[in-house]
Design a protein around this motif. Structure first.
Motif, PDB file in Angstrom:
ATOM      1  N   SER A  59       0.473   0.159  -0.513  1.00 12.27           N
ATOM      2  CA  SER A  59      -0.444   1.154  -0.734  1.00 12.27           C
ATOM      3  C   SER A  59      -1.070   0.494  -2.191  1.00 12.27           C
ATOM      4  O   SER A  59      -0.518   0.467  -3.323  1.00 12.27           O
ATOM      5  CB  SER A  59       0.399   2.297  -1.331  1.00 12.27           C
ATOM      6  OG  SER A  59      -0.393   3.398  -1.732  1.00 12.27           O
ATOM      7  N   ASP A  61      -2.751   1.440  -4.650  1.00  7.79           N
ATOM      8  CA  ASP A  61      -2.873   2.168  -5.603  1.00  7.79           C
ATOM      9  C   ASP A  61      -2.037   2.138  -6.987  1.00  7.79           C
ATOM     10  O   ASP A  61      -1.667   3.210  -7.459  1.00  7.79           O
ATOM     11  CB  ASP A  61      -2.942   3.565  -5.275  1.00  7.79           C
ATOM     12  CG  ASP A  61      -1.687   4.116  -4.616  1.00  7.79           C
ATOM     13  OD1 ASP A  61      -0.919   2.958  -4.712  1.00  7.79           O
ATOM     14  OD2 ASP A  61      -1.497   5.069  -4.347  1.00  7.79           O
ATOM     15  N   PHE A  62      -1.553   0.963  -7.081  1.00  2.00           N
ATOM     16  CA  PHE A  62      -0.297   1.046  -7.778  1.00  2.00           C
ATOM     17  C   PHE A  62      -0.505  -0.242  -9.079  1.00  2.00           C
ATOM     18  O   PHE A  62       0.567  -0.984  -8.959  1.00  2.00           O
ATOM     19  CB  PHE A  62       1.145   0.915  -7.031  1.00  2.00           C
ATOM     20  CG  PHE A  62       1.999   1.720  -7.415  1.00  2.00           C
ATOM     21  CD1 PHE A  62       2.095   2.829  -7.763  1.00  2.00           C
ATOM     22  CD2 PHE A  62       3.440   1.002  -7.639  1.00  2.00           C
ATOM     23  CE1 PHE A  62       3.256   3.491  -8.286  1.00  2.00           C
ATOM     24  CE2 PHE A  62       4.611   1.628  -8.057  1.00  2.00           C
ATOM     25  CZ  PHE A  62       4.217   3.005  -8.386  1.00  2.00           C
ATOM     26  N   GLU A  66       0.146  -3.719  -7.640  1.00  5.12           N
ATOM     27  CA  GLU A  66      -0.929  -3.857  -6.304  1.00  5.12           C
ATOM     28  C   GLU A  66      -2.029  -2.819  -6.461  1.00  5.12           C
ATOM     29  O   GLU A  66      -1.692  -1.528  -6.525  1.00  5.12           O
ATOM     30  CB  GLU A  66      -0.226  -3.697  -5.084  1.00  5.12           C
ATOM     31  CG  GLU A  66       0.582  -2.499  -4.690  1.00  5.12           C
ATOM     32  CD  GLU A  66       1.972  -2.892  -4.978  1.00  5.12           C
ATOM     33  OE1 GLU A  66       2.507  -4.023  -4.621  1.00  5.12           O
ATOM     34  OE2 GLU A  66       2.577  -1.986  -5.600  1.00  5.12           O
ATOM     35  N   PHE A 100       1.163   5.268   1.195  1.00  7.92           N
ATOM     36  CA  PHE A 100       2.656   4.807   0.937  1.00  7.92           C
ATOM     37  C   PHE A 100       3.809   5.337   1.832  1.00  7.92           C
ATOM     38  O   PHE A 100       4.450   4.438   2.052  1.00  7.92           O
ATOM     39  CB  PHE A 100       3.134   5.337  -0.784  1.00  7.92           C
ATOM     40  CG  PHE A 100       4.424   4.742  -1.062  1.00  7.92           C
ATOM     41  CD1 PHE A 100       4.401   3.390  -1.406  1.00  7.92           C
ATOM     42  CD2 PHE A 100       5.501   5.716  -0.873  1.00  7.92           C
ATOM     43  CE1 PHE A 100       6.030   3.240  -1.791  1.00  7.92           C
ATOM     44  CE2 PHE A 100       6.668   5.362  -1.566  1.00  7.92           C
ATOM     45  CZ  PHE A 100       7.020   3.928  -1.951  1.00  7.92           C
ATOM     46  N   SER A 118       5.075  -2.656  -2.267  1.00 10.54           N
ATOM     47  CA  SER A 118       4.578  -1.505  -2.902  1.00 10.54           C
ATOM     48  C   SER A 118       5.210  -0.937  -3.909  1.00 10.54           C
ATOM     49  O   SER A 118       5.348   0.421  -4.228  1.00 10.54           O
ATOM     50  CB  SER A 118       4.150  -0.341  -2.056  1.00 10.54           C
ATOM     51  OG  SER A 118       2.549  -0.470  -1.419  1.00 10.54           O
ATOM     52  N   GLY A 119       5.811  -1.770  -4.903  1.00 10.98           N
ATOM     53  CA  GLY A 119       6.754  -0.930  -6.013  1.00 10.98           C
ATOM     54  C   GLY A 119       7.911  -0.435  -5.126  1.00 10.98           C
ATOM     55  O   GLY A 119       8.435   0.828  -5.765  1.00 10.98           O
ATOM     56  N   PHE A 120       8.357  -0.791  -4.096  1.00 12.24           N
ATOM     57  CA  PHE A 120       9.352  -0.077  -3.316  1.00 12.24           C
ATOM     58  C   PHE A 120      10.705  -0.166  -4.267  1.00 12.24           C
ATOM     59  O   PHE A 120      11.180  -1.215  -4.148  1.00 12.24           O
ATOM     60  CB  PHE A 120       9.597  -0.614  -2.212  1.00 12.24           C
ATOM     61  CG  PHE A 120       8.722  -0.008  -0.835  1.00 12.24           C
ATOM     62  CD1 PHE A 120       9.019   1.307  -0.399  1.00 12.24           C
ATOM     63  CD2 PHE A 120       7.543  -0.695  -0.375  1.00 12.24           C
ATOM     64  CE1 PHE A 120       8.252   1.790   0.476  1.00 12.24           C
ATOM     65  CE2 PHE A 120       6.728   0.127   0.487  1.00 12.24           C
ATOM     66  CZ  PHE A 120       7.064   1.067   0.882  1.00 12.24           C
ATOM     67  N   THR A 121      11.226   0.980  -4.483  1.00 11.31           N
ATOM     68  CA  THR A 121      12.487   1.162  -5.188  1.00 11.31           C
ATOM     69  C   THR A 121      13.704   1.081  -4.207  1.00 11.31           C
ATOM     70  O   THR A 121      13.556   1.449  -3.186  1.00 11.31           O
ATOM     71  CB  THR A 121      12.715   2.469  -5.775  1.00 11.31           C
ATOM     72  OG1 THR A 121      11.638   2.717  -6.800  1.00 11.31           O
ATOM     73  CG2 THR A 121      14.080   2.619  -6.566  1.00 11.31           C
ATOM     74  N   ARG A 126      16.851   4.577   2.117  1.00 14.25           N
ATOM     75  CA  ARG A 126      15.982   3.572   2.652  1.00 14.25           C
ATOM     76  C   ARG A 126      16.639   2.607   3.321  1.00 14.25           C
ATOM     77  O   ARG A 126      16.050   2.060   4.404  1.00 14.25           O
ATOM     78  CB  ARG A 126      14.920   3.091   1.733  1.00 14.25           C
ATOM     79  CG  ARG A 126      13.823   4.011   0.928  1.00 14.25           C
ATOM     80  CD  ARG A 126      13.145   3.497  -0.089  1.00 14.25           C
ATOM     81  NE  ARG A 126      12.074   4.618  -0.255  1.00 14.25           N
ATOM     82  CZ  ARG A 126      11.344   4.456  -1.633  1.00 14.25           C
ATOM     83  NH1 ARG A 126      11.603   3.414  -2.496  1.00 14.25           N
ATOM     84  NH2 ARG A 126      10.539   5.587  -1.715  1.00 14.25           N
ATOM     85  N   GLN A 165       3.738  11.171  -6.121  1.00 18.09           N
ATOM     86  CA  GLN A 165       3.092  10.581  -4.882  1.00 18.09           C
ATOM     87  C   GLN A 165       3.906  10.956  -3.986  1.00 18.09           C
ATOM     88  O   GLN A 165       5.430  10.970  -3.963  1.00 18.09           O
ATOM     89  CB  GLN A 165       2.964   9.147  -5.244  1.00 18.09           C
ATOM     90  CG  GLN A 165       2.154   8.509  -3.752  1.00 18.09           C
ATOM     91  CD  GLN A 165       1.757   7.060  -4.123  1.00 18.09           C
ATOM     92  OE1 GLN A 165       2.470   6.370  -4.877  1.00 18.09           O
ATOM     93  NE2 GLN A 165       0.825   6.684  -3.266  1.00 18.09           N
ATOM     94  N   THR A 168       7.839   9.226  -2.719  1.00 16.90           N
ATOM     95  CA  THR A 168       8.311   8.327  -3.750  1.00 16.90           C
ATOM     96  C   THR A 168       9.578   8.867  -4.562  1.00 16.90           C
ATOM     97  O   THR A 168       9.775   9.910  -4.510  1.00 16.90           O
ATOM     98  CB  THR A 168       7.463   8.163  -4.940  1.00 16.90           C
ATOM     99  OG1 THR A 168       6.969   9.563  -5.540  1.00 16.90           O
ATOM    100  CG2 THR A 168       6.128   7.625  -4.420  1.00 16.90           C
ATOM    101  N   THR A 169      10.128   8.064  -5.303  1.00 11.14           N
ATOM    102  CA  THR A 169      11.485   8.254  -6.026  1.00 11.14           C
ATOM    103  C   THR A 169      11.109   9.561  -7.129  1.00 11.14           C
ATOM    104  O   THR A 169      11.850  10.133  -7.658  1.00 11.14           O
ATOM    105  CB  THR A 169      12.141   6.971  -6.576  1.00 11.14           C
ATOM    106  OG1 THR A 169      10.956   6.211  -7.432  1.00 11.14           O
ATOM    107  CG2 THR A 169      12.602   6.177  -5.720  1.00 11.14           C
ATOM    108  N   ASP A 207       6.355   6.175 -11.493  1.00 10.87           N
ATOM    109  CA  ASP A 207       6.958   4.991 -12.131  1.00 10.87           C
ATOM    110  C   ASP A 207       6.233   4.619 -13.371  1.00 10.87           C
ATOM    111  O   ASP A 207       5.065   4.518 -13.655  1.00 10.87           O
ATOM    112  CB  ASP A 207       6.741   3.731 -11.184  1.00 10.87           C
ATOM    113  CG  ASP A 207       7.465   4.044  -9.903  1.00 10.87           C
ATOM    114  OD1 ASP A 207       7.872   5.083  -9.498  1.00 10.87           O
ATOM    115  OD2 ASP A 207       7.931   3.033  -9.199  1.00 10.87           O
ATOM    116  N   TYR A 234      12.568  -2.761  -7.833  1.00 14.74           N
ATOM    117  CA  TYR A 234      11.679  -3.013  -6.680  1.00 14.74           C
ATOM    118  C   TYR A 234      12.079  -4.328  -5.844  1.00 14.74           C
ATOM    119  O   TYR A 234      12.610  -5.249  -6.413  1.00 14.74           O
ATOM    120  CB  TYR A 234      10.331  -3.238  -7.250  1.00 14.74           C
ATOM    121  CG  TYR A 234       9.494  -2.239  -7.769  1.00 14.74           C
ATOM    122  CD1 TYR A 234      10.073  -0.809  -8.033  1.00 14.74           C
ATOM    123  CD2 TYR A 234       8.545  -2.528  -8.677  1.00 14.74           C
ATOM    124  CE1 TYR A 234       9.337   0.027  -8.862  1.00 14.74           C
ATOM    125  CE2 TYR A 234       7.889  -1.634  -9.487  1.00 14.74           C
ATOM    126  CZ  TYR A 234       8.289  -0.349  -9.323  1.00 14.74           C
ATOM    127  OH  TYR A 234       7.373   0.727 -10.071  1.00 14.74           O
TER     128      TYR A 234
END
Ligand code: ARG
Length: 275
Positions: A59, A61-62, A66, A100, A118-121, A126, A165, A168-169, A207, A234
């Motif tokens: 995604s 937009d981060f 990214e 996302f 994508s800054g995935f926590t 998950r 978003q 998201t977390t 974030d 991440y």
């Protein structure tokens, strides 16, 4: 789908680097493959949707992780994915920006992208659906408000409308921690900021490094009201059907940390050194 085996020499080097680096590689695949020849071959096999490419869903937009600059994906994680791919003898290829909350389903379904970045926590929930690589970088949450809003702490936001978003977390944190809040999920970070700017929301939760970036560059009138030390980390999202790819990414990441490339990329985007 094709099976692609990374050059044995490169993989072996990365493995030695990974083992030599520290005891932090908890992947049993990597340590067991050091002693057992045949299983070493098994564990280094990765399935790729396109031969010779590491196809990335993100995604975009981060920033600074990214983002899109014209048509091009740029950011800390983008540079890191390019370097990881190169280390593995592959070329990183970014798909067009992907919403996302659809990335994890897309990776577990397979066939479109090899990894989600994508800054995935890393979260336990998950982990039930996908595998994570070793950690790329730490993060926290931040709360953003408009100046003169009068909001100075989390309790002031009770019952207010919070832009986040979707998936998201930050969304989860707002639901769990702001009493009676109306937590609204948006598809894109740009829409999250537009909601606060346009008074459809009273605050943003997202974030911290990303809200810091947006507030510094685009929404300079906004204020970071609170930093929430959630201690997030991440990592790269990989299908559970592709443990060989996860192992190879971990080996490549260890090599980039050992040879200074990780630090160079960190320094480019954040200044200073990671450690
Ligand atoms: N770290 C948060 C999470 O994993 C937010 C990530 C959002 N990423 C993005 N590219 N918009 O839920």
């Amino acid at each position: 789908m094709k099976i692609k085996k990374i050059g044995i020499a490169a993989a072996a080097f990365a493995l030695v680097a990974a083992v030599a680096l520290s005891g932090c590689n908890s992947q049993p695949a990597a340590s067991s493959s050091a002693s057992a020849d045949s299983s070493a071959q098994e564990t280094t096999e990765a399935v790729l949707v396109n031969d010779g490419k590491l196809t990335v869903a993100a995604s975009l937009d981060f920033p600074p992780f990214e983002n899109l600059e014209g048509e091009e994906a740029v950011g800390f994680e983008v540079d890191l994915m390019k370097a990881l791919a190169e280390q593995m003898g592959l070329e990183a290829e970014y798909l067009p920006s992907t919403k996302f909350d659809t990335i994890i389903p897309l990776i577990s379904a397979g066939g479109k992208a090899d990894v989600g970045v994508s800054g995935f926590t890393v979260t336990e929930d998950r982990k039930k659906e996908i595998d994570f690589t070793d950690v790329l970088i730490d993060s926290n949450q931040g709360v953003v408000v408009m100046p003169g809003s009068g909001f100075t702490n989390i309790d002031d936001l009770a019952g207010k409308t919070i832009a986040t978003q979707s998936g998201t977390t930050g969304y989860d944190w707002a639901v769990e921690n702001i009493p009676d809040a109306n937590v609204v999920p948006y598809d894109e970070m740009t829409a999250v900021f537009a909601a606060l700017q346009g008074s459809q929301a009273d605050a943003i939760v997202a974030d911290l490094p990303v809200v810091q970036y947006y507030v510094k560059t685009a929404y300079t009138d906004m204020e970071i009201m609170a930093e929430i030390p959630t201690g997030e980390q991440y990592a790269i999202v990989v299908s559970k059907d592709n443990p060989g790819l996860t192992a190879q990414l971990n080996e490549a990441l260890a090599a980039l940390k050992a040879n200074g490339t990780y630090d160079e990329i960190y320094n480019k985007w954040f200044g200073g050194s990671a450690e």
